[in-house]
Design an enzyme around this catalytic site. Structure first.
Site, mmCIF file in Angstrom:
data_model
loop_
_atom_site.group_PDB
_atom_site.id
_atom_site.type_symbol
_atom_site.label_atom_id
_atom_site.label_comp_id
_atom_site.label_asym_id
_atom_site.label_seq_id
_atom_site.Cartn_x
_atom_site.Cartn_y
_atom_site.Cartn_z
ATOM 1 N N GLU A 162 33.351 -48.240 -42.283
ATOM 2 C CA GLU A 162 34.250 -47.226 -41.654
ATOM 3 C C GLU A 162 35.575 -47.750 -41.452
ATOM 4 O O GLU A 162 36.018 -49.097 -41.354
ATOM 5 C CB GLU A 162 33.783 -46.806 -40.211
ATOM 6 C CG GLU A 162 32.325 -46.496 -39.976
ATOM 7 C CD GLU A 162 32.177 -44.950 -40.686
ATOM 8 O OE1 GLU A 162 32.939 -44.452 -40.860
ATOM 9 O OE2 GLU A 162 30.833 -44.745 -40.755
ATOM 10 N N ASP A 172 20.249 -30.518 -46.652
ATOM 11 C CA ASP A 172 20.616 -30.604 -45.380
ATOM 12 C C ASP A 172 22.201 -30.766 -45.510
ATOM 13 O O ASP A 172 22.973 -30.397 -44.472
ATOM 14 C CB ASP A 172 20.241 -31.941 -44.943
ATOM 15 C CG ASP A 172 19.978 -32.054 -43.376
ATOM 16 O OD1 ASP A 172 19.978 -30.904 -42.813
ATOM 17 O OD2 ASP A 172 20.262 -33.145 -42.800
#
Length: 205
Positions: free
Chosen positions: A119, A144
């Site tokens: 991240e 999804d």
């Protein structure tokens, strides 16, 4: 006379030894060249196989991406480019073992797995543990992913609205980044690069 004969024999032996060494060296050189040739051939084959694998991945999921695009209005090029970028053409552990093509996080009681992920936080890349959704198939993962765009999130159902209203894949890619899909500050640029490199916009028409 005896000395001359010995000298001749000595010279003859040296000539024979040198000749043998030259012959051995010649065959050794040929063997080395063959090995290098085989190495180059294998490298070329690997590159070719890798290229086929990437194209094969795109061809495998493109039809369903188009179905989702027609049904919900998400550009197939965005679905495909995100799948490529997030899963490394379906080769990541999350994609191969857990069928998650998009790095979708898990919430609540949904099936999940904990894996390392990178991240971008405070202007630098860090590695943390993340909980990701586990799917039975890639198509389920694509469903999804599209559902996320269509329904948004609990705190903002229209979070990805601009992904649908964008006029082209460039605007759509920027909308995905602006909505906070990924922490990578260059996420939109990477999506656009993938789309243009593999001509994924052809699936939008």
């Amino acid at each position: 006379m005896a000395k001359r004969r010995k000298k001749r024999k000595f010279i003859l032996r040296r000539v024979i030894v040198v000749a043998c060494l030259l012959v051995v060296g010649f065959f050794f050189a040929i063997k080395v060249l063959d090995l290098f040739g085989e190495g180059n051939s294998k490298s070329e084959e690997s590159v070719k196989e890798e290229s086929v694998t990437k194209e094969g991945f795109i061809e495998k999921i493109a039809p369903y991406a188009q179905e989702l695009g027609q049904a919900y209005g998400v550009k197939p090029s965005i679905i495909l480019s995100q799948a490529i970028l997030e899963s490394d053409f379906g080769q990541s552990k999350l994609a191969k073992k857990y069928k998650n093509l998009f790095g979708v996080k898990a919430y609540g009681n949904a099936p999940k797995v904990s894996l390392d992920t990178k991240e971008f936080v405070d202007e630098k890349w860090i590695t943390i543990k993340g909980e990701f959704r586990v799917y039975a198939t890639w198509n389920e993962s694509m469903d999804d992913h599209t559902k996320l765009f269509v329904e948004g999130v609990d705190w903002n159902p229209e979070l990805y609205k601009e992904v649908f209203t964008s006029k082209d894949y460039k605007e759509a890619a920027k909308a995905v980044q602006d909505a906070g899909y990924a922490t990578d500050p260059d996420y939109a640029e990477k999506l656009i690069h993938v789309i243009e490199q593999y001509h994924l916009d052809k699936y939008d028409s």
